[in-house]
Design a protein around this motif. Sequence first.
Motif, short mmCIF file in Angstrom:
data_model
loop_
_atom_site.label_atom_id
_atom_site.label_comp_id
_atom_site.label_asym_id
_atom_site.label_seq_id
_atom_site.Cartn_x
_atom_site.Cartn_y
_atom_site.Cartn_z
N LEU A 235 33.33 61.26 110.05
CA LEU A 235 32.59 60.23 110.94
C LEU A 235 31.23 60.15 112.07
CD1 LEU A 235 35.44 57.48 110.45
CD2 LEU A 235 33.12 57.18 108.77
N ARG A 236 30.95 59.72 112.54
CA ARG A 236 30.06 60.00 113.56
C ARG A 236 30.73 58.41 114.80
NH1 ARG A 236 25.59 60.51 111.48
NH2 ARG A 236 24.44 58.25 112.13
N GLY A 237 30.57 59.60 115.70
CA GLY A 237 30.56 58.32 117.37
C GLY A 237 29.43 58.86 117.63
N SER A 238 28.69 57.63 118.35
CA SER A 238 27.45 58.06 119.18
C SER A 238 27.38 57.07 120.37
CB SER A 238 26.40 57.80 119.00
OG SER A 238 26.77 58.94 117.12
N HIS A 239 26.57 57.47 121.89
CA HIS A 239 27.24 57.38 122.92
C HIS A 239 25.92 57.78 123.36
CE1 HIS A 239 31.79 58.97 122.24
NE2 HIS A 239 30.95 58.14 122.44
N ARG A 262 33.21 44.49 116.62
CA ARG A 262 33.39 46.25 116.66
C ARG A 262 34.19 45.71 118.14
NH1 ARG A 262 30.81 50.36 117.30
NH2 ARG A 262 33.09 51.28 116.93
N ALA A 263 34.82 47.31 118.40
CA ALA A 263 35.33 47.10 119.67
C ALA A 263 34.31 48.18 120.50
CB ALA A 263 37.07 47.04 120.14
N VAL A 264 33.67 48.12 121.62
CA VAL A 264 32.85 48.95 122.10
C VAL A 264 33.15 48.89 123.38
CG1 VAL A 264 31.01 49.12 120.67
CG2 VAL A 264 30.97 47.04 121.98
N PHE A 265 32.73 50.38 124.14
CA PHE A 265 32.85 50.65 125.72
C PHE A 265 31.62 50.53 126.26
CE2 PHE A 265 36.24 52.13 123.02
CZ PHE A 265 37.53 51.26 123.57
N VAL A 325 31.49 64.36 115.49
CA VAL A 325 31.76 64.19 114.47
C VAL A 325 33.06 63.34 114.22
CG1 VAL A 325 31.80 64.71 112.67
CG2 VAL A 325 29.45 65.51 113.07
N ARG A 326 34.07 63.03 113.65
CA ARG A 326 35.21 63.05 113.99
C ARG A 326 35.84 63.23 112.62
NH1 ARG A 326 33.70 57.44 114.97
NH2 ARG A 326 33.91 56.73 117.28
N PRO A 327 37.20 64.15 112.53
CA PRO A 327 37.64 64.53 111.62
C PRO A 327 38.63 63.27 110.46
CG PRO A 327 38.56 65.95 112.90
CD PRO A 327 37.85 63.98 113.92
N VAL A 328 38.13 62.11 110.16
CA VAL A 328 39.12 61.23 109.56
C VAL A 328 39.25 61.44 108.15
CG1 VAL A 328 39.29 58.98 109.03
CG2 VAL A 328 37.87 59.31 111.10
N LEU A 329 40.69 60.81 107.95
CA LEU A 329 41.30 60.95 106.36
C LEU A 329 41.13 59.92 105.89
CD1 LEU A 329 44.20 63.00 107.63
CD2 LEU A 329 42.35 64.06 105.74
N SER A 330 40.85 59.62 104.72
CA SER A 330 40.34 58.60 103.52
C SER A 330 40.88 58.84 102.35
CB SER A 330 38.89 58.43 104.05
OG SER A 330 38.61 57.66 102.92
N GLU A 331 41.32 57.84 101.90
CA GLU A 331 41.72 57.83 99.94
C GLU A 331 40.57 56.78 99.89
OE1 GLU A 331 46.11 57.23 99.17
OE2 GLU A 331 46.22 56.31 101.82
N GLY A 332 39.39 56.52 100.26
CA GLY A 332 38.11 55.17 98.87
C GLY A 332 38.05 55.03 100.87
N LYS A 333 36.43 54.48 100.19
CA LYS A 333 35.51 54.12 101.26
C LYS A 333 34.99 52.77 101.38
CE LYS A 333 32.22 57.63 100.90
NZ LYS A 333 31.39 58.24 102.37
N ASP A 335 35.34 50.73 105.52
CA ASP A 335 34.95 50.40 106.63
C ASP A 335 35.37 51.48 107.40
OD1 ASP A 335 34.44 49.41 109.75
OD2 ASP A 335 32.73 48.31 108.56
N PRO A 336 34.09 51.98 108.13
CA PRO A 336 34.20 53.34 108.76
C PRO A 336 35.81 53.48 110.20
CG PRO A 336 32.14 53.45 108.34
CD PRO A 336 32.97 52.32 108.11
N SER A 337 35.05 51.68 110.75
CA SER A 337 36.21 51.46 111.95
C SER A 337 37.96 50.98 111.10
CB SER A 337 36.12 50.14 112.24
OG SER A 337 33.95 50.21 112.96
N GLU A 338 37.79 50.80 109.87
CA GLU A 338 39.39 50.51 109.40
C GLU A 338 40.18 51.82 108.82
OE1 GLU A 338 38.78 47.93 106.09
OE2 GLU A 338 38.35 46.20 107.70
N GLU A 339 39.30 53.11 109.21
CA GLU A 339 39.69 53.80 108.57
C GLU A 339 41.35 54.67 109.22
OE1 GLU A 339 39.95 55.15 105.77
OE2 GLU A 339 37.98 55.60 104.77
N SER A 340 42.17 54.89 109.36
CA SER A 340 43.55 56.38 110.36
C SER A 340 43.07 56.83 110.56
CB SER A 340 44.67 56.18 108.99
OG SER A 340 45.36 57.10 109.66
N ARG A 341 43.67 56.92 112.13
CA ARG A 341 43.14 58.13 112.42
C ARG A 341 44.68 58.63 112.70
NH1 ARG A 341 38.59 55.65 111.61
NH2 ARG A 341 37.00 55.54 113.71
N GLU A 342 45.27 58.75 111.97
CA GLU A 342 47.00 59.31 111.62
C GLU A 342 46.27 60.75 111.55
OE1 GLU A 342 50.11 56.45 111.18
OE2 GLU A 342 48.78 56.06 110.04
N HIS A 343 46.84 61.97 111.45
CA HIS A 343 46.94 63.75 111.38
C HIS A 343 48.37 63.60 109.90
CE1 HIS A 343 50.23 63.61 113.77
NE2 HIS A 343 50.76 64.72 112.91
#
Length: 540
Positions: A235-239, A262-265, A325-333, A335-343
């Motif tokens: 997942l790409r995060g751009s600034h 979405r929350a943005v900064f 590019v974030r290494p996010v683990l996914s079990e299905g498609k 919404d990107p912002s709802e994917e877990s950030r756990e390892h």
Amino acid sequence: MIDLAKNWDVIVVGGGITGAGIFREAVRAGLKTLLLEQRDFAWGTSSRSSKLVHGGLRYLKEGRFFLTRDAVRERERLLVEAKGLVTPMGFLVPVYKNRGPGRWTLEAGLSIYDLIAKRRQHSYLGVDEFVKLAPHIDRKELVGGFQFFDAQVDDARLVLRLLFEASADGGTAMNYARVIALGRDESGHVNGVTAEDTHTHQTVSLSAKVVINATGCWAERLHPSPQKNLHLRPLRGSHLIFPAHVLPVEQAISYVHPDDGRAVFIVPWEGAVIAGTTDLDHDDSLSFEPRITEQEVAYLLEGLQALFPALDVSARDCIATIAGVRPVLSEGKRDPSEESREHVVWVDKGLVTITGGKLTTFRQLAHDALKAAKPFLGAEVTFDEDAPVFATMQPRPESPVPVPDDQWASLYGRYGDSAAKIVTQASPATLESVPNTNTLWAEIVHAASREKIVHLSDLLLRRVRIGLLTDQGGRAHLDRIRHLCAPQLNWDAARWRKEIRNYREVWQFAHGMPGRHAVSRGRVKSFFYRLGSRLRERMI
């Protein structure tokens, strides 16, 4: 690389924040440890983040209480143990009528945040008080807002300090060294790697008791997921990065984007201001520098213009962009912002893979990876999970020019014990700052001399950040940089011309605004071939 020792206890593959954390803790435990990075240290997401060490307030809304708990605890530890590098950052959250989360929802989340940190760090402000702290904010339907605290870091310098302190304690870290194969014994047990110098193309076979795969988005090339429906989803995060006068904010602001909620900064950083981030599937090849798209630029500008309508912020005001590019683990498609950030940690016959996770919790990832590796290392190996990540700050040394306390703290936070060398060996002229940045010229000289610079982009985009903080990637300063660094880098005139040309191509492609690119994807691909840094698109 051909002179490397052949036998190791641990070989860590990957020189981002996860690999650097593992490297630091393995060396601390007395293990003979080698780290190999296929590009430069922190080349990937670990130099392209939002620069925040935070608990992840939004994860509470998603029910990931334990992720928030772990991140807040690590934030609190790093504020104590990495002073000058990890620093407190005030945050403002506006509350609007019929727009975004309401006062009591935010109050509940921030109260849990404070409970985990074991101190109250938030307060509610009425409209007048809030506007004093954010005078340019949209006041239409504003009913007040919150102030709370998280923390900020130079992400690349965090990686580098971990690597260089561990190297000083006996570890070996190599950039531009790519693992091209895993070694296995007759039973299929991993017993080492074959590594290639990406410039000379020399290869060497190395043995190890355990190999730890900390390659982020590349992890499944070394170790495919053992879970059928769980895979890495890049997942790409751009600034966007602006001069401070364009976005005059003294504290970070978290707000809800008007398009998707979405929350943005908006985050002050190193004399500039970062606006981000996006969260989109990254479909481009991982072999190339990630870059922001025109659609992402429009999305971020839409949010800024809605929050600060009077400032008239436009793409012309932007001095640089970053995309990671974030290494996010996914079990299905989802919404990107709802994917877990756990390892996760996967173990298979002497190969330990760790992927996912957050910058803030790098030490937890390191300990989880090393616990998984322990059966291959022997019962006598122990890891101290309570040891401070860095050494304590030393007294400020004498120098030809007085160095203010806050500047010394920042130098020590970035460089550890090497800060004393920077200060005492600098001339008065190099203890001045690069215009419009907080970076001393002496830092550039130190990095060129001691920090494994292979290319000019290593120096200007990761060792120091003036490639992101000054117009056109610091183009106006290149002659002085060459003059200061020529004795340390020992490049001839032809090499300097090549490095400057290549740096400007990479900067324009990866950090310039889309639509202004003077360099095509084909030319950048050719550039990586010339450097010998092309990554093979195949499973190892």
